[in-house]
Design an enzyme around this catalytic site. Structure first.
Site, PDB file in Angstrom:
ATOM      1  N   ARG A 289       0.859  -1.183   0.000  1.00 34.75           N
ATOM      2  CA  ARG A 289       0.000   0.000   0.000  1.00 34.75           C
ATOM      3  C   ARG A 289       0.894   1.230   0.000  1.00 34.75           C
ATOM      4  O   ARG A 289       1.468   1.573   1.024  1.00 34.75           O
ATOM      5  CB  ARG A 289      -0.878  -0.037   1.255  1.00 34.75           C
ATOM      6  CG  ARG A 289      -2.043   0.927   1.249  1.00 34.75           C
ATOM      7  CD  ARG A 289      -2.647   1.038   2.631  1.00 34.75           C
ATOM      8  NE  ARG A 289      -1.832   1.900   3.466  1.00 34.75           N
ATOM      9  CZ  ARG A 289      -1.760   1.816   4.793  1.00 34.75           C
ATOM     10  NH1 ARG A 289      -2.450   0.915   5.444  1.00 34.75           N
ATOM     11  NH2 ARG A 289      -0.987   2.641   5.477  1.00 34.75           N
ATOM     12  N   HIS A 293      -3.813   4.420   4.540  1.00 34.17           N
ATOM     13  CA  HIS A 293      -4.938   3.479   4.587  1.00 34.17           C
ATOM     14  C   HIS A 293      -6.173   4.126   3.971  1.00 34.17           C
ATOM     15  O   HIS A 293      -6.820   3.572   3.106  1.00 34.17           O
ATOM     16  CB  HIS A 293      -5.215   3.073   6.029  1.00 34.17           C
ATOM     17  CG  HIS A 293      -6.492   2.310   6.193  1.00 34.17           C
ATOM     18  ND1 HIS A 293      -6.644   1.037   5.722  1.00 34.17           N
ATOM     19  CD2 HIS A 293      -7.675   2.676   6.727  1.00 34.17           C
ATOM     20  CE1 HIS A 293      -7.887   0.630   5.982  1.00 34.17           C
ATOM     21  NE2 HIS A 293      -8.530   1.598   6.589  1.00 34.17           N
ATOM     22  N   TYR A 302       3.796   5.529  11.501  1.00 31.31           N
ATOM     23  CA  TYR A 302       4.066   4.161  11.922  1.00 31.31           C
ATOM     24  C   TYR A 302       4.889   3.376  10.908  1.00 31.31           C
ATOM     25  O   TYR A 302       5.213   2.236  11.137  1.00 31.31           O
ATOM     26  CB  TYR A 302       2.749   3.422  12.207  1.00 31.31           C
ATOM     27  CG  TYR A 302       1.727   3.478  11.084  1.00 31.31           C
ATOM     28  CD1 TYR A 302       1.832   2.645   9.984  1.00 31.31           C
ATOM     29  CD2 TYR A 302       0.655   4.364  11.131  1.00 31.31           C
ATOM     30  CE1 TYR A 302       0.912   2.699   8.956  1.00 31.31           C
ATOM     31  CE2 TYR A 302      -0.274   4.428  10.108  1.00 31.31           C
ATOM     32  CZ  TYR A 302      -0.136   3.585   9.027  1.00 31.31           C
ATOM     33  OH  TYR A 302      -1.049   3.638   8.013  1.00 31.31           O
TER      34      TYR A 302
END
Lengths: 397, 471
Positions: A289, A293, A302
């Site tokens: 990805r 998100h 993160y």
């Protein structure tokens, strides 16, 4: 929007589980992680075509160019939608950036009669199924509850709840079985899309059990993009995801999810096996990805930048472009034309989005039941009267 | 000429109400294209860049970097030119909404406050915008709402259940009194704080995810006289670096400390003292009518002891004049008391403290710290000090190695007073013990003199009657 609650709840859940088991996981991690397995790959990141004994693929130059065009166009749709969200025109957007090959490859493997059950990120598959991008934007703009008839394109509604569509697909596949068409000329299969995070969900595992024991004609297509919101893959599984299929009693395969050729060939074969009556299979498309998100997420909090750099070298579009150019299958004129088409599509998507009328509040009564219901009629009338009781003229919105 | 298009701050997350302008990428006069990144904003969830929805020339920016802006407030005006209609973004819809926010939403942004809730972003307490009902609504219509939607369709959607623990604190900017995020603490800890009268907003969290623990509340309660150290303690998120602009008092303090630490050779000496008798004396003084109106604390007697020690050793109240190559012994003691305030550390001083009676000294200390904490200390209050006391004990530590206030040659730090096993009169006893430390400028005060000053202060606090003898 429904998106809000489910995403928020999911991430909150992840965080609380983090701290509680941190030590345990850290302690036994090294002994349990398996070696990275081989991927099925037909096109290297450098654009070299390689053969695989189990997955022969013969593509005409036109087809390769068409695939390239699809990849570029869906990336452009995605980028435009992302911008529209940042401009306040969409409530949220889930980007497919980096996953174009997995979606276009598998989407193009689908036959007209096959039924796809997407998550909320399958914009590339939607494109392959012929669903106009504006239909996707309606949902994310909050002006419809789904916006399309699943039967029209054999593309089910976007599913926000994580993993539930695996059960829907399995149920649909069992329906195909009961129609008695499996193994025949009119055979069809179902395909369930989900992510690495969903592989931990009960729904997905239940779907595996049902699909396996009933030998349902369903393909489970997992786009392992390495991140379930902020949770890395190592928090989902200690073995490669595709190997989980063995435990349920059906085959699993890992494919290079950034290789559109491999995704096409592997999905094609799995769907054919399902239609032929050989039961379900699991495809793990190993991808990344590249974006957040959703537009509500900030991956820089993160995720190390270094990972991103590594995956940029494996870009799904660049390798097809390199393949086309190296083999003289396309010239600069072609690439420029595709870019121009993409820009035009971007403008169209933007115009479509800004043009969308707000729905009437009464619309919510329209698709509740197939048959009219007395209670619903009563409620509809009550609501109409209520809307009419306001001084201003907003009821028509 | 068409009206400039205004771009209103969008909700870049889900249910966010505001964002801080981090950086503008464009300035008035710049030409922008659709989707060109024009500004970087930081919301409670993320730092994101916003692409321009319009093509044209930037006419004006309506928010500065560092400003916190409510969602829906116009942040930039872009003149799309006469043929703006060619740009798809300019539909009638965006055009007509451009005017509205100036009248409605901008003032609302200042007034609204959020009521914190357990999850999500809290409940808006601002004026709710209910749609007006027709006065001649039929009975049926009046009854209808109960069966139908409780809210008008125009009402904002409810806040989502968002990952509250991960929400970061916006960068600390003391100048902008934005809504503070609520302190994180479990219900029993909240109860404890309530019982102890501790304001959770002033407690520095040490628990996981920036939560306040039981211990945090207890230590805060133990030093209730200590004011909040700095606004920097609000909701620090583990693992995330926070950048606090160096300005104001902190900047001044930093410059003073560096200059002092690197010009005056510091020596620090320590002395543990049994102050049981001092505490007894404090209790007795409080009962005297002369002290009815003022606060009597151990600090008062420490101050008095230091003043008397200075009288016995005048060199401790002096100044090193580098330019003149002279040591200037001051005739009067301007006694500085270091005070932690909202704005940072300040050291106001009491002019001519050596001449004050004990009740007057008590009054002066009270007023001084009060004024400083209220942020009202005048420049005169803060300059001209000759010697300083730093009461680090209020923070619950035993002692420290204080750095001289620039221009002075001695500073006394008082640690916390606590019960300790102590040998008194040849027997082990539990006594009230305090650690004193004295830093001095070794150019002026040598070890012998420094030791005498510290020992004299200690002797007076050990037996307050000594003050009478030396006073």
């Amino acid at each position: 929007m429904t998106v809000d609650a489910s995403n928020g709840a999911a991430s909150a859940h992840h965080e609380s589980s983090d701290s509680a088991h941190e030590d345990v996981r850290a302690a036994d991690r090294p002994t349990r992680v398996a070696e990275p397995p081989e991927l099925v790959q037909l096109l290297t990141p450098e654009g070299d075509r390689v053969d695989h004994p189990d997955y022969p693929l013969d593509l005409a130059p036109d087809e390769v160019r068409s695939i390239y065009r699809d990849l570029v166009l869906v990336r452009r749709i995605d980028a435009e939608a992302n911008s529209l969200q940042r401009q306040g025109e969409l409530g949220i957007w889930a980007s497919l950036l980096g996953q174009e090959a997995a979606q276009i490859g598998s989407g193009r493997a689908l036959g007209a009669a096959d039924m796809a059950f997407p998550t909320y990120r399958e914009h590339g598959v939607a494109w392959c199924r012929g669903l106009p991008p504006r239909k996707l934007l309606e949902l994310y703009r909050g002006v419809s509850h789904g916006g399309w008839d699943p039967a029209e394109h054999n593309f089910h509604l976007y599913t926000i709840v994580i993993g539930s569509q695996a059960l829907h697909a399995t149920g649909y596949a069992m329906g195909i079985q009961r129609d008695g068409v499996v193994g025949g000329p009119n055979a069809a299969a179902a395909i369930a899309y989900f992510g690495d995070g969903a592989s931990s969900q009960g729904d997905v595992n239940e779907a595996f059990v049902f699909a396996s024991v009933f030998n349902a004609p369903v393909v489970f297509f997992c786009q392992n993009n390495q991140w379930a919101i902020s949770e890395p893959l190592e928090r989902q599984s200690r073995i490669p995801l595709y190997r989980r299929a063995n435990g349920f009693g059906f085959p699993g395969v890992r494919v290079d999810g950034n290789d559109v050729f491999a995704c096409l060939a592997v999905t094609r074969r799995a769907l054919q096996a399902a239609r032929d009556g050989q039961g379900p299979s699991l495809i793990e498309a190993f991808t990344y990805r590249m974006g957040a998100h959703t537009t509500s997420d900030d991956p820089t909090r993160y995720r190390p930048d270094a990972d991103l750099e590594v995956w940029k070298l494996k870009d799904p579009i660049e390798r097809v472009k390199a393949y086309l150019a190296r083999n003289d299958l396309a010239d600069q004129e072609f690439f420029d034309a595709v870019e121009a088409d993409a820009d035009e599509l971007g403008r169209q998507v933007r115009a479509d989005c800004l043009d969308m009328p707000d729905p009437s509040p009464m619309a919510m009564f329209e698709n509740v039941y197939v048959e009219p219901s007395a209670l619903l009629e009563e409620e509809r009338e009550q609501f109409r009267t209520y809307l009419a009781s306001f001084e201003d003229e907003e009821a028509g919105r | 000429m068409a009206e400039p298009k205004q771009f209103k701050l969008p909700d870049a997350g889900e249910g966010l109400t505001e964002a801080e302008i981090v950086k503008w990428h464009v300035q008035p006069g710049d030409t922008v294209t659709i989707n060109q990144m024009i500004v970087e904003i930081e919301t409670a969830k993320a730092v994101v860049e916003l692409p321009s929805p319009y093509e044209g020339v930037v006419v004006g920016l309506h928010a500065g970097e560092g400003d916190t802006v409510a969602v829906g407030t116009p942040i930039i005006s872009i003149d799309a030119g006469d043929d703006g209609a060619a740009i798809p973004a300019e539909t009638a819809e965006t055009g007509e909404t451009a005017e509205a926010p100036k009248k409605q939403e901008a003032p609302r942004a200042q007034k609204e406050e959020r009521q914190p809730v357990l999850v999500g972003y809290g409940i808006k307490t601002g004026p709710t915008q209910r749609r007006k009902r027709k006065s001649n609504a039929t009975a049926g219509a009046a009854a209808a709402p109960a069966a139908a939607a409780p809210e008008a369709p125009a009402a904002p959607p409810p806040p989502p259940a968002a990952p509250a623990p991960a929400a970061p604190a916006p960068p600390v900017r003391p100048a902008a009194p934005g809504p503070r995020s609520r302190a994180l603490a479990k219900p029993p800890v909240r109860k404890l704080a309530k019982d102890l009268g501790v304001d959770l907003g002033t407690v520095a969290p040490t628990g996981p995810h920036g939560t306040i623990t039981r211990e945090d509340v207890q230590s805060a309660a133990a030093s209730t006289s200590a004011p909040p150290t700095a606004p920097a303690t609000t909701a620090l998120v583990a693992g995330e670096e926070q950048r606090i602009p160096i300005k104001g008092v902190r900047k001044h303090t930093a410059a003073a400390m560096v200059s002092s630490a690197f010009t005056a050779p510091h020596v620090t000496e320590f002395l543990q003292v049994d102050v049981t008798e001092t505490l007894a004396a404090v209790r007795r003084l409080r009962e005297l009518p002369e002290f009815a109106e003022v606060k009597v604390s151990p600090l008062l007697l420490v101050a008095k002891a230091l003043l008397l020690a200075v009288r016995r050793h005048p060199l401790a109240n002096s100044h090193w004049d580098e330019a003149a190559q002279e040591i200037v012994v001051k005739p009067q003691v301007n006694l500085g008391i270091a005070a932690a305030t909202e704005r940072g550390l300040v050291v106001p001083n009491i002019k001519g403290a050596q001449a004050l009676t004990l009740p007057d000294l008590a009054r002066a200390i009270g007023e001084l710290t009060e004024t400083a904490r209220a942020g009202k200390a005048t420049p005169a209050d803060l300059t001209g000090g000759t010697i300083t006391i730093s009461n680090v004990g209020v923070f619950g530590v035993d002692t420290g190695t204080p750095i001289l206030n620039p221009g002075e040659v001695a500073i006394l730090a008082i640690g916390q007073i606590r019960d300790m096993p102590w040998v008194a009169d040849g027997e082990l006893a539990v006594r009230k013990v305090c650690t004193l430390s004295l830093s001095f400028d070794h150019r002026v005060i040598d070890g012998e003199l420094g030791s005498k000053v510290l020992r004299d202060v200690g002797a007076m606090l050990h037996d307050p009657l000594t003050m009478l003898a030396w006073g």
